[in-house]
Scaffold this motif. Structure first.
Motif, short mmCIF file in Angstrom:
data_model
loop_
_atom_site.label_atom_id
_atom_site.label_comp_id
_atom_site.label_asym_id
_atom_site.label_seq_id
_atom_site.Cartn_x
_atom_site.Cartn_y
_atom_site.Cartn_z
N VAL A 122 0.62 4.15 -0.05
CA VAL A 122 -0.30 4.37 -1.16
C VAL A 122 -1.67 4.70 -0.60
O VAL A 122 -2.27 3.89 0.11
N PHE A 123 -2.15 5.90 -0.95
CA PHE A 123 -3.45 6.37 -0.49
C PHE A 123 -4.43 6.40 -1.65
O PHE A 123 -4.05 6.68 -2.79
N ALA A 124 -5.69 6.12 -1.38
CA ALA A 124 -6.72 6.09 -2.42
C ALA A 124 -6.88 7.45 -3.10
O ALA A 124 -7.06 7.52 -4.31
N GLU A 125 -6.81 8.52 -2.35
CA GLU A 125 -7.01 9.86 -2.90
C GLU A 125 -5.70 10.62 -3.12
O GLU A 125 -5.50 11.22 -4.16
N ALA A 126 -4.83 10.62 -2.14
CA ALA A 126 -3.60 11.43 -2.20
C ALA A 126 -2.52 10.82 -3.08
O ALA A 126 -1.59 11.50 -3.46
N GLY A 127 -2.64 9.53 -3.37
CA GLY A 127 -1.61 8.87 -4.17
C GLY A 127 -0.49 8.33 -3.30
O GLY A 127 -0.74 7.84 -2.20
N GLU A 128 0.73 8.47 -3.76
CA GLU A 128 1.87 7.85 -3.07
C GLU A 128 2.71 8.87 -2.31
O GLU A 128 2.94 9.97 -2.80
N ILE A 129 3.16 8.46 -1.12
CA ILE A 129 4.06 9.27 -0.31
C ILE A 129 5.24 8.39 0.08
O ILE A 129 5.05 7.35 0.72
#
Length: 154
Positions: free
Chosen positions: A127-134
């Motif tokens: 979970v990334f603050a900007e990119a969202g979920e990978i």
């Protein structure tokens, strides 16, 4: 700088891309955990993140099917290593961020007698603050003598 990172990505070994994931400007390469002993309660995960974008990001969490999954940082005080939970791992624009033994890593907690075994795969979501979920898959690899100790059995 963006061109340099793209060239670096092209020069990486083919095995890296066989085990890589991407979303937008982020590429996550080679998520792994090392095999653990039968009695281990925790296991540590490692990976490399290439941020090919112009925007800084932060890895803020990892979701997986374990009682608890946290981001950790190894802290050295003299000759003693300890670990602390951290709120996030910066992923600067146009940089490479590496989670590795002795540094920042993902901690999977609550193995409860079900050790990580070579060849096993652990599904997780970064979970990334900007990119969202990978979504990624951590592969369990054998520990060899040339790989640093990961202190995941604390």
């Amino acid at each position: 700088m963006r061109k340099i990172l793209s060239m670096l990505l092209m020069l990486q070994p083919a095995a890296l891309f066989a085990h890589g994931y991407g979303f937008g400007d982020l590429v996550v390469a080679h998520p792994i955990v090392f095999e653990t002993p039968q009695t281990a309660q925790t296991g540590a995960g490692y990976l490399t993140i290439f941020n090919n974008g112009a925007t800084d990001d932060v890895l803020i969490a990892v979701k997986a099917d374990f009682p608890r999954v946290t981001l950790h940082q190894t802290i050295m005080q003299g000759d003693i290593a300890s670990m602390a939970d951290i709120d996030g791992i910066p992923v600067p624009a146009l940089k490479v961020t590496t989670l590795e033994p002795g540094g920042a890593h993902v901690m999977f907690m609550g193995l409860a007698g079900d050790p990580f075994e070579v060849g096993e795969e652990i599904k997780a979501t970064l979970v990334f603050a900007e990119a969202g979920e990978i979504d990624v898959v951590f592969r369990v690899e054998a520990r060899s003598d040339d790989k640093p100790v990961d202190h995941s059995n604390h």
